[in-house]
Design a protein around this motif. Structure first.
Motif, PDB file in Angstrom:
ATOM      1  N   ALA A  43       0.876  -1.110  -0.360  1.00  0.00           N
ATOM      2  CA  ALA A  43      -0.026  -0.244   0.129  1.00  0.00           C
ATOM      3  C   ALA A  43       1.274   1.142  -0.215  1.00  0.00           C
ATOM      4  O   ALA A  43       0.747   2.231  -0.320  1.00  0.00           O
ATOM      5  CB  ALA A  43      -1.295   0.034   0.979  1.00  0.00           C
ATOM      6  N   LEU A  46       2.581   1.896  -3.714  1.00  0.00           N
ATOM      7  CA  LEU A  46       1.486   1.951  -4.339  1.00  0.00           C
ATOM      8  C   LEU A  46       1.137   3.612  -4.575  1.00  0.00           C
ATOM      9  O   LEU A  46       0.835   4.538  -5.529  1.00  0.00           O
ATOM     10  CB  LEU A  46       0.390   0.883  -4.376  1.00  0.00           C
ATOM     11  CG  LEU A  46       0.711   0.172  -5.235  1.00  0.00           C
ATOM     12  CD1 LEU A  46      -1.097  -1.534  -5.121  1.00  0.00           C
ATOM     13  CD2 LEU A  46       1.185  -0.611  -6.531  1.00  0.00           C
ATOM     14  N   GLU A 111      -4.160   4.326  -6.856  1.00  0.00           N
ATOM     15  CA  GLU A 111      -4.440   4.674  -5.679  1.00  0.00           C
ATOM     16  C   GLU A 111      -5.894   3.317  -5.554  1.00  0.00           C
ATOM     17  O   GLU A 111      -5.719   3.174  -3.567  1.00  0.00           O
ATOM     18  CB  GLU A 111      -5.599   6.235  -5.467  1.00  0.00           C
ATOM     19  CG  GLU A 111      -5.393   6.780  -4.299  1.00  0.00           C
ATOM     20  CD  GLU A 111      -6.014   8.267  -4.942  1.00  0.00           C
ATOM     21  OE1 GLU A 111      -5.240   8.847  -3.919  1.00  0.00           O
ATOM     22  OE2 GLU A 111      -6.660   7.880  -6.128  1.00  0.00           O
ATOM     23  N   ALA A 114      -3.977   0.553  -3.556  1.00  0.00           N
ATOM     24  CA  ALA A 114      -3.397   0.972  -2.621  1.00  0.00           C
ATOM     25  C   ALA A 114      -4.014   0.864  -1.752  1.00  0.00           C
ATOM     26  O   ALA A 114      -3.719   0.260  -0.100  1.00  0.00           O
ATOM     27  CB  ALA A 114      -2.439   2.552  -2.626  1.00  0.00           C
TER      28      ALA A 114
END
Length: 175
Positions: A43, A46, A111, A114
């Protein structure tokens, strides 16, 4: 492992982007199924790539150009993520090779991935409930403060400045 869900604000367009996003979610699920411990670092990495895409207008153009072959796109991502975890680099490189309808769709998809990885990292029910409550609190603050939403979403502002603002507003009440 938690199923991937759309993140607030991250909505790649229909058509090619919708199919690519579905494929990217499956790729993320495979990575997390193979090693759930990667969820939190994945996460973070990313999100860092999303910041890089937001900061460099040429990079998303190059990665979403339908006339550019997959190999050069993968190479661009690998260069942009040099020094990051191999699983994050491989996933991001794979996602960059998919077809995106608009430049912003790639960053939105990364996003969303993530966010899904971050939620997956909150594996215990009590942690997940606490995280969901905090996200609801953030959503309520943002829903009632247009100026804050505008400042945090300002693509012209430096990511570090937006992060500093978010920390100043939310850190006192969030984990």
């Amino acid at each position: 492992m938690m199923p991937s869900k759309p993140a607030a604000g991250a909505k790649p367009a229909g058509g090619g982007s919708a199919a690519s996003l579905a494929e990217a979610r499956r790729d993320l699920d495979k990575v997390l199924k193979a090693d759930q411990a990667l969820a939190a670092p994945l996460a973070d990495e990313l999100f860092a790539l999303v910041d890089a895409l937001d900061a460099d207008a040429a990079l998303p153009r190059a990665l979403t150009n339908p006339n550019r072959a997959a190999g050069p796109k993968e190479l661009l991502v690998r260069r942009a993520m040099a020094g990051h975890r191999p699983a994050a680099v491989a996933l991001a490189a794979r996602v960059a090779t998919l077809r995106w309808s608009k430049e912003g769709d790639l960053a939105d998809a990364l996003e969303e991935l993530a966010f899904a990885a971050a939620l997956s990292a909150a594996a215990t029910d009590s942690t997940r409930r606490a995280l969901e409550a905090e996200l609801f609190q953030v959503d309520a603050v943002l829903a009632n403060n247009r100026d804050l939403r505008t400042a945090l979403g300002d693509a012209a502002a430096k990511p570090a400045a937006r992060a500093k603002l978010a920390r100043a507003v939310f850190a006192p009440s969030l984990s």
